[in-house]
Motif scaffolding. Structure first.
Motif, PDB file in Angstrom:
ATOM      1  N   SER A  48       1.077  -1.055  -0.115  1.00 54.38           N
ATOM      2  CA  SER A  48       0.089   0.046   0.015  1.00 54.38           C
ATOM      3  C   SER A  48       0.669   1.257  -0.044  1.00 54.38           C
ATOM      4  N   GLU A  49       1.893   1.084   0.594  1.00 50.62           N
ATOM      5  CA  GLU A  49       2.899   2.479   0.780  1.00 50.62           C
ATOM      6  C   GLU A  49       3.216   2.687  -0.739  1.00 50.62           C
ATOM      7  N   VAL A  50       3.793   1.808  -1.420  1.00 51.30           N
ATOM      8  CA  VAL A  50       3.979   2.095  -2.822  1.00 51.30           C
ATOM      9  C   VAL A  50       2.995   2.829  -3.446  1.00 51.30           C
ATOM     10  N   HIS A  51       1.703   2.275  -3.639  1.00 57.80           N
ATOM     11  CA  HIS A  51       0.673   2.689  -4.186  1.00 57.80           C
ATOM     12  C   HIS A  51       0.430   4.460  -3.547  1.00 57.80           C
ATOM     13  N   ASP A  52       0.666   4.691  -2.491  1.00 58.65           N
ATOM     14  CA  ASP A  52       0.445   5.720  -1.879  1.00 58.65           C
ATOM     15  C   ASP A  52       1.518   6.742  -2.681  1.00 58.65           C
ATOM     16  N   LYS A  53       2.690   6.100  -2.597  1.00 60.80           N
ATOM     17  CA  LYS A  53       3.660   7.240  -3.186  1.00 60.80           C
ATOM     18  C   LYS A  53       3.345   7.538  -4.806  1.00 60.80           C
ATOM     19  N   ILE A  54       2.893   6.594  -5.391  1.00 61.70           N
ATOM     20  CA  ILE A  54       2.655   6.623  -6.997  1.00 61.70           C
ATOM     21  C   ILE A  54       1.664   7.795  -6.878  1.00 61.70           C
ATOM     22  N   ILE A  55       0.466   7.553  -6.335  1.00 57.70           N
ATOM     23  CA  ILE A  55      -0.444   8.487  -6.401  1.00 57.70           C
ATOM     24  C   ILE A  55       0.041  10.117  -5.938  1.00 57.70           C
ATOM     25  N   ALA A  56       0.813   9.989  -5.129  1.00 60.60           N
ATOM     26  CA  ALA A  56       1.318  11.592  -4.383  1.00 60.60           C
ATOM     27  C   ALA A  56       2.008  12.040  -5.691  1.00 60.60           C
ATOM     28  N   LYS A  57       3.011  11.459  -6.131  1.00 63.09           N
ATOM     29  CA  LYS A  57       3.763  11.726  -7.527  1.00 63.09           C
ATOM     30  C   LYS A  57       3.093  12.028  -8.516  1.00 63.09           C
ATOM     31  N   ALA A  58       1.776  11.351  -8.685  1.00 56.93           N
ATOM     32  CA  ALA A  58       0.989  11.711  -9.909  1.00 56.93           C
ATOM     33  C   ALA A  58       0.512  12.940  -9.724  1.00 56.93           C
ATOM     34  N   TYR A  59      -0.014  13.223  -8.560  1.00 51.71           N
ATOM     35  CA  TYR A  59      -0.751  14.534  -8.042  1.00 51.71           C
ATOM     36  C   TYR A  59       0.242  15.881  -8.337  1.00 51.71           C
ATOM     37  N   ARG A 113       1.288  20.674 -12.955  1.00 48.43           N
ATOM     38  CA  ARG A 113       1.577  21.545 -14.245  1.00 48.43           C
ATOM     39  C   ARG A 113       0.584  21.651 -15.076  1.00 48.43           C
ATOM     40  N   GLY A 114      -0.623  20.928 -14.788  1.00 42.61           N
ATOM     41  CA  GLY A 114      -2.006  21.031 -15.614  1.00 42.61           C
ATOM     42  C   GLY A 114      -1.884  20.410 -17.032  1.00 42.61           C
ATOM     43  N   ARG A 115      -1.120  19.431 -17.380  1.00 42.65           N
ATOM     44  CA  ARG A 115      -0.889  18.691 -18.642  1.00 42.65           C
ATOM     45  C   ARG A 115      -1.453  17.297 -18.488  1.00 42.65           C
ATOM     46  N   SER A 116      -1.880  16.933 -17.194  1.00 42.82           N
ATOM     47  CA  SER A 116      -2.650  15.440 -17.037  1.00 42.82           C
ATOM     48  C   SER A 116      -3.392  15.361 -15.698  1.00 42.82           C
ATOM     49  N   ASP A 117      -3.933  14.529 -15.644  1.00 38.52           N
ATOM     50  CA  ASP A 117      -4.973  14.087 -14.597  1.00 38.52           C
ATOM     51  C   ASP A 117      -4.762  12.879 -13.957  1.00 38.52           C
ATOM     52  N   ASN A 118      -3.902  12.106 -13.920  1.00 30.67           N
ATOM     53  CA  ASN A 118      -3.501  10.898 -13.401  1.00 30.67           C
ATOM     54  C   ASN A 118      -3.568  10.740 -12.129  1.00 30.67           C
ATOM     55  N   GLY A 119      -3.435  11.514 -11.265  1.00 31.64           N
ATOM     56  CA  GLY A 119      -3.347  11.496  -9.672  1.00 31.64           C
ATOM     57  C   GLY A 119      -4.942  11.066  -9.422  1.00 31.64           C
ATOM     58  N   ARG A 120      -6.038  11.842 -10.074  1.00 36.27           N
ATOM     59  CA  ARG A 120      -7.374  11.546  -9.517  1.00 36.27           C
ATOM     60  C   ARG A 120      -7.771  10.321 -10.338  1.00 36.27           C
ATOM     61  N   ALA A 121      -7.302  10.092 -11.595  1.00 39.03           N
ATOM     62  CA  ALA A 121      -7.628   8.717 -12.076  1.00 39.03           C
ATOM     63  C   ALA A 121      -7.042   7.473 -11.262  1.00 39.03           C
ATOM     64  N   GLU A 143      -4.372   2.807 -21.932  1.00 33.53           N
ATOM     65  CA  GLU A 143      -2.913   2.742 -22.207  1.00 33.53           C
ATOM     66  C   GLU A 143      -1.985   3.944 -21.646  1.00 33.53           C
ATOM     67  N   SER A 144      -2.649   5.045 -21.825  1.00 32.65           N
ATOM     68  CA  SER A 144      -1.773   6.411 -21.215  1.00 32.65           C
ATOM     69  C   SER A 144      -1.840   6.331 -19.870  1.00 32.65           C
ATOM     70  N   TYR A 145      -2.785   5.915 -18.914  1.00 36.47           N
ATOM     71  CA  TYR A 145      -2.809   5.922 -17.631  1.00 36.47           C
ATOM     72  C   TYR A 145      -2.056   4.851 -17.229  1.00 36.47           C
ATOM     73  N   GLU A 146      -1.947   3.702 -18.085  1.00 38.51           N
ATOM     74  CA  GLU A 146      -1.239   2.543 -17.411  1.00 38.51           C
ATOM     75  C   GLU A 146       0.562   2.909 -17.739  1.00 38.51           C
ATOM     76  N   TYR A 158       3.194   2.993 -14.805  1.00 37.71           N
ATOM     77  CA  TYR A 158       4.509   2.493 -14.947  1.00 37.71           C
ATOM     78  C   TYR A 158       5.757   3.191 -14.822  1.00 37.71           C
ATOM     79  N   ARG A 159       5.590   4.528 -15.256  1.00 40.82           N
ATOM     80  CA  ARG A 159       6.714   5.498 -15.142  1.00 40.82           C
ATOM     81  C   ARG A 159       6.877   5.970 -13.865  1.00 40.82           C
ATOM     82  N   TYR A 160       5.895   6.290 -13.024  1.00 43.38           N
ATOM     83  CA  TYR A 160       6.061   6.471 -11.455  1.00 43.38           C
ATOM     84  C   TYR A 160       6.227   5.363 -10.827  1.00 43.38           C
ATOM     85  N   ARG A 161       6.054   4.366 -11.261  1.00 45.48           N
ATOM     86  CA  ARG A 161       6.416   2.901 -10.501  1.00 45.48           C
ATOM     87  C   ARG A 161       7.974   2.611 -10.328  1.00 45.48           C
ATOM     88  N   GLU A 162       8.618   3.024 -11.464  1.00 47.96           N
ATOM     89  CA  GLU A 162       9.938   2.749 -11.837  1.00 47.96           C
ATOM     90  C   GLU A 162      10.535   3.996 -11.087  1.00 47.96           C
TER      91      GLU A 162
END
Length: 366
Positions: free
Chosen positions: A156-167, A172-180, A274-277, A281-285
């Motif tokens: 769960s901790e890794v999920h938390d970090k990925i979502i935080a990084k996405a937000y 920058r206003g060019r994506s909405d990955n965090g909420r997705a 595919e864009s969200y996936e 992946y990018r944030y996970r790595e």
């Protein structure tokens, strides 16, 4: 020289003609619908699917794999006809190993992909010729590489970090990955289901709060909404399926898009799955390089499933204890029945057809 029409058909011709019949029977039909029909009649879920191929891509892949096997069997054992294929022939094919890397065995996954194609060839041939031949057994497993189990769920901790990084990147206003990602985690959705969510899919009660969410399993948003029975292209998930924290998260996300002025038919997340996936992946790595290479957004769905299973199990055990009285000691049979009922509910909730599929969500391992 043999006369025209008297020579033995090539392996490629025999395979393509046999599987073409299966593709003809399956094309235009729904594989999941056939499975459900079989189960509703109390039959094994492969009853109506085993001799059918439903997709052109599957047909092409199976043809190529079966031709490869048949060519090997013909060159090594002189087998000219599909009907003469035996399990020991397929075992020898797997034992030979990879052609591109001589001496290296197939992985279990690759060998099973060939086995699935030969199984389809067997079922198609038997249905076409009204025979009961067997082309393979599980003996080929003795000749493959058994790799260490892959991890398909992250902590769960890794999920938390990925979502935080996405937000943070979304600022920058060019994506909405965090909420997705947040919506996928809170509602336990597949990535394809996130991208089908529209504002009208959130059913609002008189108190202004969400009372249920409509989940679309098929493409498009014009599917017929049915009360959830594990059937249909869409279903309603009641808000009581979620924890208070998940309910609050879903409500806040809905309010955010409502305040932005989205209309009923507007999608919340407009990018392709595919864009969200790829973003995930990018944030996970960046956070855990090389540690969870098999984990995608589905990892959060597995986390949701594990949480639902544990909550429901605890609740139903308590209900059973209260029903029987404090002096009654629950037996192993009681626990088995309760566990089975929870697994069945989660299987239905996730839209799976084989109850064993859900076990990979509940193994307790990361």
């Amino acid at each position: 020289m043999s006369k025209r029409g008297k020579s033995t058909p090539s392996p490629a011709y025999q395979v393509s003609e046999t599987l073409k019949a299966a593709f003809g029977k399956g094309f235009g039909r729904g594989r999941h619908e056939d499975k459900r029909n079989a189960q509703n009649e109390g039959k094994h879920y492969t009853t109506y699917t085993k001799d059918k191929i439903y997709a052109g891509k599957t047909y092409k892949t199976d043809v190529q794999k079966c031709i490869t096997v048949m060519r090997f069997v013909k060159s090594e054992y002189g087998v000219k006809y599909i009907k003469d294929l035996k399990p020991e022939h397929f075992n020898a094919f797997v034992q030979r190993g990879m052609i591109t890397k001589p001496g290296e065995p197939y992985s279990k996954r690759t060998a099973e992909s060939y086995a699935a194609a030969i199984q389809k060839l067997q079922d198609s041939y038997n249905a076409l010729n009204k025979t009961n031949l067997t082309f393979l057994d599980r003996g080929y497993i003795d000749h493959v590489i058994i790799k260490a189990p892959q991890r398909y769920r992250m902590p769960s901790e890794v999920h938390d970090k990925i979502i935080a990084k996405a937000y943070k990147q979304d600022e920058r206003g060019r994506s909405d990955n965090g909420r997705a990602f947040d919506m996928a985690r809170a509602a336990g959705l597949r990535v394809s289901e996130i991208t089908r969510l529209r504002m009208r899919d959130f059913r609002i009660g008189k108190d202004g709060k969400i009372k249920e969410v409509v989940i679309h399993r098929s493409k498009g948003g014009k599917t017929t909404v049915k009360e959830f029975e594990g059937k249909g292209k869409s279903y309603n998930m009641a808000i009581n399926k979620f924890t208070p924290q998940q309910q609050e998260k879903i409500q806040n996300l809905y309010n955010h898009y409502k305040d932005k002025g989205l209309k009923d038919m507007d999608k919340l997340f407009t990018n392709r799955p595919e864009s969200y996936e790829q973003a995930f992946y990018r944030y996970r790595e960046e956070i855990a390089p090389g540690q969870y290479t098999q984990c995608g957004i589905h990892s959060m769905r597995r986390e949701w499933g594990q949480g639902f299973y544990e909550r429901e199990l605890e609740r139903r055990i308590a209900e059973r204890q209260q029903e029987m009285g404090s002096k009654y000691c629950l037996t192993e049979k009681d626990y088995t029945i309760i566990e089975k009922s929870v697994r069945e509910d989660l299987t239905e909730l996730f839209g799976h057809h084989d109850p064993n599929t859900i076990l990979c969500y509940l193994d307790g391992s990361i």
